[in-house]
Design an enzyme around this catalytic site. Structure first.
Site, PDB file in Angstrom:
ATOM      1  N   ALA A 154      13.287  36.517  17.735  1.00 39.14           N
ATOM      2  CA  ALA A 154      12.122  36.351  16.862  1.00 39.14           C
ATOM      3  C   ALA A 154      12.094  37.429  15.785  1.00 39.14           C
ATOM      4  O   ALA A 154      11.872  37.139  14.596  1.00 39.14           O
ATOM      5  CB  ALA A 154      10.834  36.386  17.685  1.00 39.14           C
ATOM      6  N   TYR A 155      12.332  38.659  16.174  1.00 38.46           N
ATOM      7  CA  TYR A 155      12.335  39.773  15.225  1.00 38.46           C
ATOM      8  C   TYR A 155      13.435  39.597  14.191  1.00 38.46           C
ATOM      9  O   TYR A 155      13.208  39.786  12.986  1.00 38.46           O
ATOM     10  CB  TYR A 155      12.520  41.082  15.995  1.00 38.46           C
ATOM     11  CG  TYR A 155      12.403  42.333  15.174  1.00 38.46           C
ATOM     12  CD1 TYR A 155      11.163  42.914  14.932  1.00 38.46           C
ATOM     13  CD2 TYR A 155      13.531  42.963  14.657  1.00 38.46           C
ATOM     14  CE1 TYR A 155      11.051  44.077  14.184  1.00 38.46           C
ATOM     15  CE2 TYR A 155      13.431  44.127  13.909  1.00 38.46           C
ATOM     16  CZ  TYR A 155      12.190  44.678  13.678  1.00 38.46           C
ATOM     17  OH  TYR A 155      12.087  45.830  12.928  1.00 38.46           O
ATOM     18  N   ALA A 156      14.629  39.224  14.645  1.00 35.54           N
ATOM     19  CA  ALA A 156      15.744  39.016  13.713  1.00 35.54           C
ATOM     20  C   ALA A 156      15.438  37.887  12.744  1.00 35.54           C
ATOM     21  O   ALA A 156      15.740  37.976  11.545  1.00 35.54           O
ATOM     22  CB  ALA A 156      17.031  38.727  14.488  1.00 35.54           C
TER      23      ALA A 156
END
Length: 250
Positions: A154-156
């Site tokens: 999700a962060y990437a």
């Protein structure tokens, strides 16, 4: 910083209660900017330090996971402080899970805070800045704007999108006097990276790859943010500036 190169400009900073965001807020204040700090809580610590530098500071309470709250931030800043000259989208959070187990709720929260809130704040500030033909927007991207990472899909995804959003807005707003750029932090010793720092294997592997030979410090971002917030960067548009100790060049 002795020169007040941002004298009485209005700067909005998200996530300034600690880490990189706090250092950025103090750098802008040292340069003479008045601050609007966007926070989830009424934590007064950064505000008090900013005001000791002789500038004005307001806290705007907002949960960046709640889009309707985010939409009200820029109008509140304009109402309280008159305008918006600088926007720094720094706030973030991290959720780590193997991809096959990644909870949908965590995915939604990360994308809301790291991408949707960034977009909504850019959009709100852009309306003000394009009208007056002047403004600086600085998004905080990540090495994962370029790389995939491990256990942080999700962060990437969000940080990759922040890089593209930065370029897309620069394409639209450069001719209108608005600079939209991003800073790309490398591995920085902040609370978000506690799990990596405390993992002796991963910490060693990371340190061995950083040509500068150390993890980053939040104060390493004072100079880069001042460059992008000041007139020194007036011909810089859509740039993703790595501040990573040389990691991407390795």
């Amino acid at each position: 910083m002795s020169e007040k190169v941002l004298n009485h400009q209005i700067a909005v900073v998200t996530g300034a209660t600690r880490g990189i965001g706090k250092s950025i807020a103090l750098a802008l204040a040292e340069a003479g900017a008045d601050l609007a700090l966007v926070q989830r809580s009424d934590n007064q610590e950064t505000k008090e330090q900013v005001e000791k530098l002789g500038v004005k500071c307001e806290i705007i309470l907002c949960d960046l996971n709640e889009s309707e709250e985010v939409k009200k931030v820029i109008p509140q800043v304009v109402e309280k402080m008159g305008t918006v000259d600088i926007l720094v989208n720094n706030a973030g959070l991290q959720k780590r899970h193997p991809a096959v187990e990644f909870p949908e709720a965590d995915w939604d929260e990360v994308l809301n805070v790291q991408l949707k809130a960034v977009w909504l704040l850019c959009q709100g500030a852009g309306k003000v800045m394009t009208e007056k033909k002047k403004g600086k927007i600085i998004n905080i991207a990540s090495l994962l704007s370029f790389q995939g990472g491990l256990y942080v899909p999700a962060y990437a995804s969000a940080k990759g999108a922040v890089g593209q959003l930065t370029k897309a807005l620069a394409n639209e707003w450069s001719s209108l006097g608005v600079n939209v750029n991003a800073i790309v932090p490398g591995y920085v010793a902040t609370d978000m990276n506690t799990a990596l720092i405390e993992d002796p294997v991963r910490s060693r592997q990371i340190l061995e790859r950083i040509p500068a030979g150390r993890w980053g410090d939040p104060d390493d971002f004072k100079g880069p943010v001042m460059f992008l917030a000041s007139e020194a960067s007036n011909y810089v548009h859509g740039h993703l500036l790595p501040v990573d100790g040389g990691w991407l060049g390795r």
